[in-house]
Design a protein around this motif. Sequence first.
Motif, short mmCIF file in Angstrom:
data_model
loop_
_atom_site.label_atom_id
_atom_site.label_comp_id
_atom_site.label_asym_id
_atom_site.label_seq_id
_atom_site.Cartn_x
_atom_site.Cartn_y
_atom_site.Cartn_z
N GLU A 1 -5.61 -3.83 -2.43
CA GLU A 1 -4.96 -3.81 -1.26
C GLU A 1 -5.33 -3.56 0.05
N LYS B 1 -7.66 -6.21 1.08
CA LYS B 1 -6.91 -7.34 1.60
C LYS B 1 -6.48 -7.10 3.15
N LEU C 1 0.96 -1.32 -0.01
CA LEU C 1 -0.15 0.00 0.19
C LEU C 1 0.90 1.40 -0.18
#
Length: 169
Positions: free
Chosen positions: A130, A133, A37
């Motif tokens: 991301e 996740k 990230l």
Amino acid sequence: NIYLLQDGLMYDEFPVKKINQIFDDEGKVRDDASPLLSTLRKKIHIQTGEIEKAFRRILAQLRSKGMLADSPESVRNGRRVLAVLSEYKRQVSGILHDESESGKTSFIEPEEVVYLNNEWFELLRDEQKEIYKILKVLSAELRPYHHYLEQSANMIIEADFLYAKTKLA
């Protein structure tokens, strides 16, 4: 009585630490929530600068040639576009997004910016994946603390309600 609200409430630092590792004080996912990230957000920042430079350069070129309308910039279909006088629209390479009601102005996304914007949107999509996740992992880690978190939230709601009643009184 207020102290009775927290009766039976246990405190565990783990959920608080995990949440603070992921979210900042404004509730946004931190750049450093994951290495990927962080990398993606740096790339997004760089790409945003590249788009701005390219757009400004093209804007200055077309302005000097007198090809732009009075309000030279706009947003159409979620894309930043140039307001080109329709008589010059074939001289500007890019995607025609819209035309004004009068037909005197064409809204064109310059070709160079199209490519940069596509890369930027792809980076944004990767960023969202991301974040998803990260939140999925955080949810799994906090699942065992569900009861504790729910109990804490209920206590805060009750305390806030009492505070509002006393303030009103």
